[in-house]
Design an enzyme around this catalytic site. Sequence first.
Site, PDB file in Angstrom:
ATOM      1  CG  ASP A  26      -2.035   0.965   1.156  1.00 42.30           C
ATOM      2  OD1 ASP A  26      -2.272   1.515   0.057  1.00 42.30           O
ATOM      3  OD2 ASP A  26      -2.699   1.210   2.191  1.00 42.30           O
ATOM      4  CG  HIS A  43       0.550   2.206  -9.385  1.00 41.78           C
ATOM      5  ND1 HIS A  43       0.227   1.861  -8.100  1.00 41.78           N
ATOM      6  CD2 HIS A  43      -0.528   2.914  -9.845  1.00 41.78           C
ATOM      7  CE1 HIS A  43      -0.973   2.332  -7.789  1.00 41.78           C
ATOM      8  NE2 HIS A  43      -1.446   2.975  -8.824  1.00 41.78           N
ATOM      9  CG  LEU A 137       9.793 -17.016  -2.931  1.00 40.44           C
ATOM     10  CD1 LEU A 137       9.662 -16.978  -1.414  1.00 40.44           C
ATOM     11  CD2 LEU A 137      10.174 -15.624  -3.449  1.00 40.44           C
TER      12      LEU A 137
HETATM   13  C1  FPP Z   1      -1.508   0.360  -3.466  1.00 44.12           C
HETATM   14  O1  FPP Z   1      -1.111   1.680  -3.602  1.00 44.12           O
HETATM   15  C2  FPP Z   1      -1.061  -0.496  -4.537  1.00 44.12           C
HETATM   16  C3  FPP Z   1      -1.869  -1.071  -5.482  1.00 44.12           C
HETATM   17  C4  FPP Z   1      -3.292  -0.826  -5.622  1.00 44.12           C
HETATM   18  C5  FPP Z   1      -1.364  -1.962  -6.447  1.00 44.12           C
HETATM   19  C6  FPP Z   1      -0.072  -2.609  -6.103  1.00 44.12           C
HETATM   20  C7  FPP Z   1       0.681  -2.729  -7.346  1.00 44.12           C
HETATM   21  C8  FPP Z   1       2.005  -2.699  -7.467  1.00 44.12           C
HETATM   22  C9  FPP Z   1       2.984  -2.628  -6.371  1.00 44.12           C
HETATM   23  C10 FPP Z   1       2.595  -2.725  -8.779  1.00 44.12           C
HETATM   24  C11 FPP Z   1       1.969  -3.731  -9.658  1.00 44.12           C
HETATM   25  C12 FPP Z   1       2.570  -5.044  -9.513  1.00 44.12           C
HETATM   26  C13 FPP Z   1       2.081  -6.049 -10.234  1.00 44.12           C
HETATM   27  C14 FPP Z   1       2.749  -7.367 -10.256  1.00 44.12           C
HETATM   28  C15 FPP Z   1       0.849  -5.854 -11.011  1.00 44.12           C
HETATM   29  P1  FPP Z   1      -2.271   2.745  -3.692  1.00 44.12           P
HETATM   30  O2  FPP Z   1      -2.418   3.118  -5.115  1.00 44.12           O
HETATM   31  O3  FPP Z   1      -3.512   2.237  -3.046  1.00 44.12           O
HETATM   32  O4  FPP Z   1      -1.641   3.897  -2.863  1.00 44.12           O
HETATM   33  P2  FPP Z   1      -2.432   5.011  -2.019  1.00 44.12           P
HETATM   34  O5  FPP Z   1      -3.235   4.288  -0.978  1.00 44.12           O
HETATM   35  O6  FPP Z   1      -1.314   5.817  -1.434  1.00 44.12           O
HETATM   36  O7  FPP Z   1      -3.273   5.777  -2.997  1.00 44.12           O
END
Ligand code: FPP
Length: 252
Positions: A26, A43, A137
Amino acid sequence: MSMPEVPLIVSQGPFDAPRHVAIIMDGNGRWAAARGLPRTEGHRRGVEALRRTVRAAGELGVGYLTIFSFSSENWARPPAEVRDLMALLRRFIRNDLAELHGNNVRVRVIGEREGLAPDILRLLDEAEDLTRRNDGLVLVVAFNYGARQEIARAARRLAQEVREGRLEPDAITADSLSRFLDAPDLPDPDLIIRTSGEQRLSNFLLWQAAYSELVFVPVHWPDFDRAVLEQALAEYRRRERRFGGLVAQTGS
Ligand code: FPP
């Protein structure tokens, strides 16, 4: 008289790592906003953090690493951001699959397949098929995943078994339901880490988290690295796990 060659300190090396670590990645958006960058950049840097984490988890002796990459609820984000996240998954598999395979990583995917674009489905299948015989893993990618939806899918399959006369309703137990979850052969997570300071599970592994230790770390996901993972593992080792009983069990 010489001393017997018995080590005085038993190594605290990779052997006491939790078997299964799951991560709610997150804070990509907040990481980007704090730097005046678009969310996409958060991201993108999140994928780099993911690469570091897979490597570190393997080195630290973690057996299973589950990552929450796209939730059933993420479809509610603006279409451009959904497209970005799909594009990142495509790129991650295309660019990193060969290296994951070379490092003996086995990829598994959990979540709802229906509703995903055909090319994404093909890539997810390819990742699972190519790495099927690896015994390093296990990287479990939770994609289009929601725990309530997973439990509902399992209940639907159980109902089907009952309708077809293979199962008596009275014979349904927690064990029989768990056999119909998306990856019933995986151990439950010992440790669930959530980054960025939020303290909730957000529909992640609700069934499997029954006895998981939860560790919340204040860093945003793009800043996650081996040091933060090691701190979370150290916190896990300090916890006393009782699984509802009285006898304390040490971490791992
Ligand atoms: C949360 O940050 C993250 C996500 C919704 C997606 C997680 C994705 C990645 C780490 C990259 C993608 C990896 C793959 C393998 C697809 P947020 O956008 O909710 O952050 P915020 O809460 O600060 O807005």
